[in-house]
Motif scaffolding. Structure first.
Motif, PDB file in Angstrom:
ATOM      1  N   TRP A  25      30.088 -23.643   8.292  1.00  0.00           N
ATOM      2  CA  TRP A  25      30.825 -23.758   7.014  1.00  0.00           C
ATOM      3  C   TRP A  25      32.331 -23.796   7.292  1.00  0.00           C
ATOM      4  O   TRP A  25      33.066 -24.582   6.701  1.00  0.00           O
ATOM      5  N   ALA A  26      32.791 -22.960   8.227  1.00  0.00           N
ATOM      6  CA  ALA A  26      34.216 -22.959   8.579  1.00  0.00           C
ATOM      7  C   ALA A  26      34.599 -24.299   9.191  1.00  0.00           C
ATOM      8  O   ALA A  26      35.617 -24.898   8.824  1.00  0.00           O
ATOM      9  N   ALA A  27      33.773 -24.791  10.119  1.00  0.00           N
ATOM     10  CA  ALA A  27      34.118 -26.039  10.795  1.00  0.00           C
ATOM     11  C   ALA A  27      34.139 -27.195   9.795  1.00  0.00           C
ATOM     12  O   ALA A  27      35.060 -28.021   9.792  1.00  0.00           O
ATOM     13  N   ALA A  28      33.135 -27.236   8.909  1.00  0.00           N
ATOM     14  CA  ALA A  28      33.080 -28.325   7.929  1.00  0.00           C
ATOM     15  C   ALA A  28      34.248 -28.216   6.941  1.00  0.00           C
ATOM     16  O   ALA A  28      34.884 -29.214   6.595  1.00  0.00           O
ATOM     17  N   GLY A  29      34.537 -26.990   6.506  1.00  0.00           N
ATOM     18  CA  GLY A  29      35.626 -26.784   5.553  1.00  0.00           C
ATOM     19  C   GLY A  29      36.968 -27.189   6.157  1.00  0.00           C
ATOM     20  O   GLY A  29      37.789 -27.850   5.512  1.00  0.00           O
ATOM     21  N   LEU A  30      37.152 -26.798   7.386  1.00  0.00           N
ATOM     22  CA  LEU A  30      38.405 -27.092   8.084  1.00  0.00           C
ATOM     23  C   LEU A  30      38.611 -28.596   8.237  1.00  0.00           C
ATOM     24  O   LEU A  30      39.702 -29.126   7.965  1.00  0.00           O
ATOM     25  N   ALA A  31      37.548 -29.296   8.649  1.00  0.00           N
ATOM     26  CA  ALA A  31      37.673 -30.743   8.813  1.00  0.00           C
ATOM     27  C   ALA A  31      37.984 -31.390   7.460  1.00  0.00           C
ATOM     28  O   ALA A  31      38.858 -32.251   7.353  1.00  0.00           O
ATOM     29  N   ALA A  32      37.288 -30.914   6.401  1.00  0.00           N
ATOM     30  CA  ALA A  32      37.513 -31.497   5.071  1.00  0.00           C
ATOM     31  C   ALA A  32      38.923 -31.199   4.579  1.00  0.00           C
ATOM     32  O   ALA A  32      39.589 -32.047   3.980  1.00  0.00           O
ATOM     33  N   MET A  33      39.399 -29.990   4.855  1.00  0.00           N
ATOM     34  CA  MET A  33      40.740 -29.589   4.393  1.00  0.00           C
ATOM     35  C   MET A  33      41.821 -30.472   5.008  1.00  0.00           C
ATOM     36  O   MET A  33      42.775 -30.871   4.349  1.00  0.00           O
ATOM     37  N   LEU A  34      41.685 -30.778   6.305  1.00  0.00           N
ATOM     38  CA  LEU A  34      42.719 -31.564   6.967  1.00  0.00           C
ATOM     39  C   LEU A  34      42.548 -33.055   6.721  1.00  0.00           C
ATOM     40  O   LEU A  34      43.457 -33.845   6.910  1.00  0.00           O
ATOM     41  N   ASP A  35      41.346 -33.429   6.271  1.00  0.00           N
ATOM     42  CA  ASP A  35      41.031 -34.832   6.060  1.00  0.00           C
ATOM     43  C   ASP A  35      40.940 -35.156   4.574  1.00  0.00           C
ATOM     44  O   ASP A  35      40.213 -36.062   4.178  1.00  0.00           O
ATOM     45  N   LEU A  36      41.649 -34.419   3.734  1.00  0.00           N
ATOM     46  CA  LEU A  36      41.577 -34.671   2.292  1.00  0.00           C
ATOM     47  C   LEU A  36      41.970 -36.120   2.013  1.00  0.00           C
ATOM     48  O   LEU A  36      42.902 -36.634   2.619  1.00  0.00           O
ATOM     49  N   PRO A  37      41.255 -36.761   1.087  1.00  0.00           N
ATOM     50  CA  PRO A  37      41.610 -38.148   0.772  1.00  0.00           C
ATOM     51  C   PRO A  37      42.990 -38.205   0.124  1.00  0.00           C
ATOM     52  O   PRO A  37      43.547 -37.177  -0.258  1.00  0.00           O
ATOM     53  N   ASP A  38      43.529 -39.417  -0.019  1.00  0.00           N
ATOM     54  CA  ASP A  38      44.852 -39.488  -0.637  1.00  0.00           C
ATOM     55  C   ASP A  38      44.729 -39.076  -2.104  1.00  0.00           C
ATOM     56  O   ASP A  38      43.694 -39.282  -2.737  1.00  0.00           O
ATOM     57  N   PRO A  39      45.791 -38.460  -2.630  1.00  0.00           N
ATOM     58  CA  PRO A  39      45.709 -37.852  -3.968  1.00  0.00           C
ATOM     59  C   PRO A  39      45.282 -38.831  -5.055  1.00  0.00           C
ATOM     60  O   PRO A  39      44.553 -38.442  -5.975  1.00  0.00           O
ATOM     61  N   GLU A  40      45.690 -40.097  -4.934  1.00  0.00           N
ATOM     62  CA  GLU A  40      45.333 -41.078  -5.966  1.00  0.00           C
ATOM     63  C   GLU A  40      43.822 -41.291  -6.052  1.00  0.00           C
ATOM     64  O   GLU A  40      43.230 -41.227  -7.129  1.00  0.00           O
ATOM     65  N   SER A  41      43.186 -41.519  -4.901  1.00  0.00           N
ATOM     66  CA  SER A  41      41.732 -41.738  -4.928  1.00  0.00           C
ATOM     67  C   SER A  41      41.013 -40.481  -5.371  1.00  0.00           C
ATOM     68  O   SER A  41      39.999 -40.538  -6.071  1.00  0.00           O
ATOM     69  N   LEU A  42      41.552 -39.335  -4.973  1.00  0.00           N
ATOM     70  CA  LEU A  42      40.924 -38.082  -5.356  1.00  0.00           C
ATOM     71  C   LEU A  42      40.973 -37.911  -6.871  1.00  0.00           C
ATOM     72  O   LEU A  42      39.983 -37.566  -7.518  1.00  0.00           O
ATOM     73  N   ARG A  43      42.141 -38.213  -7.448  1.00  0.00           N
ATOM     74  CA  ARG A  43      42.277 -38.106  -8.898  1.00  0.00           C
ATOM     75  C   ARG A  43      41.290 -39.017  -9.615  1.00  0.00           C
ATOM     76  O   ARG A  43      40.675 -38.629 -10.611  1.00  0.00           O
ATOM     77  N   ALA A  44      41.135 -40.209  -9.091  1.00  0.00           N
ATOM     78  CA  ALA A  44      40.187 -41.151  -9.709  1.00  0.00           C
ATOM     79  C   ALA A  44      38.768 -40.585  -9.640  1.00  0.00           C
ATOM     80  O   ALA A  44      38.000 -40.683 -10.607  1.00  0.00           O
TER      81      ALA A  44
END
Ligand SMILES: C[S@@+](CC[C@H](N)C(=O)[O-])C[C@H]1O[C@@H](n2cnc3c(N)ncnc32)[C@H](O)[C@@H]1O
Ligand SMILES: [Zn+2]
Ligand SMILES: [Zn+2]
Length: 683
Positions: A132-151
């Motif tokens: 869970w830590a490893a997956a969370g960490l990878a996701a945290m640093l690899d967040l999509p760009d804010p525009e696509s995330l908002r969409a």
């Protein structure tokens, strides 16, 4: 106010010649007496730290972590360290070794160290045993760009309208349409003596009607016979149903013992074992039109809460025996899904399904899923209600599973007016995190992983090929699995900066399991877990914690360049734990280059243990054994009992690499006499 880290224009532009330094926290460069940096003497980067400035900054950071470091809201982890301390260490190392560094963290957990490194433009190798830590960490640093995330958030919000309304829709007492934001249940169980069934309210004061700072006395009160009615927090009154006189300050389940009207006393766990606990809905909070109100449930709300027609299907696995899970097993929970009322389970499952159709970008779907999974830390049969501040607590608050006889089920999607930790709140925070991270790094990071620790080794994170052309390597490599084996080549890391488990302080493996199960990740490996667990016997044998740490330190040191440093923070009030730690370091082939003391500000984390909290962290700087002379950095003695204790510890830490035989006894004798380790007197 110090400005924090200045985003470096050269990083933003993609030329990573020199990473950003936070000069505020560094002292002026310290050259040798000749005025020249002496090349052959090894010196500790800790000499650059301004401990006071850092401590002040730590204090501000821990007061509001999510503002200081927004990405940490991406996934739950326990006992996260601070960016203030770790960032300052990275900057200190960087001032001795200018340029882009490779920083490795073999106990990466909540990812504060990897974050501190990437926001300064460095590359990172991060590993943790916990999936869970490893997956969370990878996701945290690899967040999509804010525009696509908002969409993606917008698309999910649209799709969720009808199901959320069906599950939680209601009308407030003034006629405004709204949703149920919290549903309160009380445990019901029979007396083991006379069989009378009783509602087990923990206190007479169930909840204020408005937050305590408004100073209004209106509250919901319960009588010992389980009747619920409105009254005042500061006025005794008779129960309108059974006429018992109620003191609003009364506690009904002191030390988890309940008293039956027949006079018989039971431990709660005895009732749970004999008759089991039933959960009855007694109160709801509604939110709508910018208002929130507490009220007795209507028949419609009761039937929605029962969710008879929903069919949740996910099995989350059995709750294993453990130090923290014991409280769950004692009170009758068997499987992780048992912690969730049927409606919450069904809603979470539905939300997870909807994330898939909310974006065609897999990174966006992954981020949306993370928010939904994160909401499950508010387990509807475990989350406690703060009756003064009118908010619920996550089920694993304070590093424990919190059993209560008055748990509150959240609206899994969330309302705008009320609901900590709901999916909606998390999505808002994710967008902020993505914006913040992009602002710091100037681009989307190249993140690889999580890859399994059993995978083949990889090439260095920074380097050139034979023709001098820079290698195409990720900014961050995340590895899941025990750091006894790490994937980078020997001599390819400038700085190992980390934070090993402090012996048995936090059972990360147990606490993360419900989240892990919802995320569909495999259970954490308990083999190789460097946390001592008295319930499972893990690492309890004398010297086994030390042996495991030693093999991880040795492997971490293998990655270091010959002039690299391994720096970490540690706190523990048990001298025997320090013995294990120093043995581990010495056996790993390391020697001490310096120490420093900083404020950790983690008193609330530890206060629960009824022992004196550690409020200081010791920073230890180690280098691989060599014949080079070392000029050690020694901290000034910190004030108070804890400072005096750390002074003793420091004397021995600085001998690592050269600790002879028989030092244990001498150290233990001195440490045992320190005021800080004496049991705290009560009263
Ligand atoms: C003190 S925490 C690290 C916290 C982190 N620095 C932060 O700020 O969130 C220690 C971590 O070590 C991990 N761990 C325990 N045994 C391990 C092992 N053998 N290999 C790798 N990680 C391990 C735990 O899962 C936990 O995340
Ligand atoms: Zn009885
Ligand atoms: Zn009554």
């Amino acid at each position: 106010m110090t400005s924090g880290v200045t985003p470096d224009a050269s990083v933003a532009a993609g030329h990573r010649t020199r990473a950003a330094l936070n000069v505020d926290l560094l002292k002026v460069p310290d050259f040798g007496t000749s005025g020249e940096p002496e090349r052959n003497i090894l010196r500790s980067p800790l000499r650059h730290l301004d401990a006071e400035a850092i401590s002040a900054r730590v204090r501000r950071e821990v007061r509001n972590r999510e503002v200081h470091l927004p990405p940490v809201s991406t996934y739950r982890w326990w006992a996260r360290r601070t960016e203030s301390v770790n960032g300052a260490i990275i900057d200190a190392v960087n001032s001795d070794h200018p340029g882009r560094l490779v920083v490795s963290d073999p106990f990466a957990g909540g990812g504060v160290i990897p974050l501190a490194a990437v926001m300064r433009g460095h590359s990172v190798y991060a590993q943790d045993l916990n999936p869970w830590a490893a997956a969370g960490l990878a996701a945290m640093l690899d967040l999509p760009d804010p525009e696509s995330l908002r969409a993606g958030v917008a698309a999910l919000s649209q799709r969720v309208l009808a199901p959320a309304q069906a599950a939680y829709g209601t009308v407030l007492s003034n006629g405004t349409p709204g949703q149920v934001s919290h549903t309160f249940r009380v445990a019901v169980a029979a007396c083991t003596h006379c069989g009378t069934r009783q509602k087990l309210f923990p206190h007479a004061l169930v909840s204020l009607l408005s937050r305590v700072e408004r100073g209004l006395p209106e509250a919901f009160l319960a009588c010992p016979n389980g009747h619920l009615f409105q009254g005042h927090r500061d006025r005794t009154r008779r129960c309108p149903t059974c006429s018992v006189l109620i003191d609003p300050a009364a506690t009904y389940t002191p030390r988890r013992v309940v008293t039956c009207p027949c006079g018989h006393q039971d431990r709660l766990e005895a009732r749970a074992a004999v008759t089991g606990l039933d959960w009855e809905v007694v109160l709801v909070e509604r939110a709508g039109g910018g208002r929130r109100e507490l009220g007795l449930p209507t028949p419609g709300e009761l039937s929605a809460a029962a969710a008879e027609h929903s069919r949740p299907t996910r099995q989350l696995g059995a709750i294993p025996a453990g130090q923290e899970t014991a409280v769950l097993l004692r009170h009758g929970f068997r499987n992780w899904e048992d912690l969730y009322p049927r409606r919450q389970r069904a809603m979470v499952e539905q939300l997870l399904d909807l994330t898939v159709e909310s974006s065609s970008d897999p990174a966006v779907v992954a981020a949306l899923r993370l928010a939904v999974v994160g909401s499950t830390e508010m387990a509807g049969l475990l989350s406690r209600w703060d009756r003064y501040y009118l908010k619920s607590y996550e089920s694993m608050a304070g590093h424990r599973f919190n059993f209560t006889t008055l748990p509150v089920e959240p609206n899994a999607w969330g309302t705008v007016t009320s609901g900590r930790g709901t999916t909606l709140r998390r999505l808002v925070q994710l967008v902020k995190a993505a914006e913040w991270l992009q602002g710091r790094t100037g681009r989307r990071l190249q993140v690889q992983g999580p890859v399994a620790a059993a995978s083949a080794s990889v090439s260095p994170l920074v380097g050139t090929d034979v023709d001098g052309v820079a290698l195409q390597r990720p900014d961050v490599l995340v590895v899941a699995g025990s750091s006894q084996r790490q994937l980078l080549p020997t001599g390819s890391v400038d700085l190992v900066l980390t934070d090993p488990p402090y012996h048995d302080d936090v059972q990360y493996g147990e606490l993360s399991q419900p989240l892990q199960a919802w995320a569909g990740l495999a259970s954490p490996e308990s083999v190789g877990d460097a946390v001592v667990n008295r319930a499972t016997g893990q690492l309890v044998a004398a010297g086994s914690y030390s042996a495991l740490l030693s093999s991880i330190f040795r492997e971490s040191a293998r990655l270091l360049r010959p002039d690299g440093h391994l720096i970490f923070s540690f706190a523990n009030r048990d001298p025997k734990v320090w013995v294990e730690l120093l043995e581990a370091l010495q056996r790993a082939g390391l020697r001490a280059a310096g120490c420093a003391v900083v404020h950790s500000e983690n008193e609330t984390d530890h206060a629960k243990r009824g022992v004196r909290a550690c409020t200081l962290d010791l920073l230890l700087d180690l280098v691989p054994l060599s014949t080079k002379p070392v000029e050690q950095h020694r901290p000034a003695t910190a004030a108070g009992d804890e400072g005096q204790f750390l002074d003793i510890v420091t004397r021995y830490v600085l001998q690592v690499g050269d600790l002879g035989t028989g030092w244990h006894e001498a150290f233990l004798e001195q440490a045992a006499a320190a005021a800080f380790v004496q049991p705290r007197r009560r009263g």
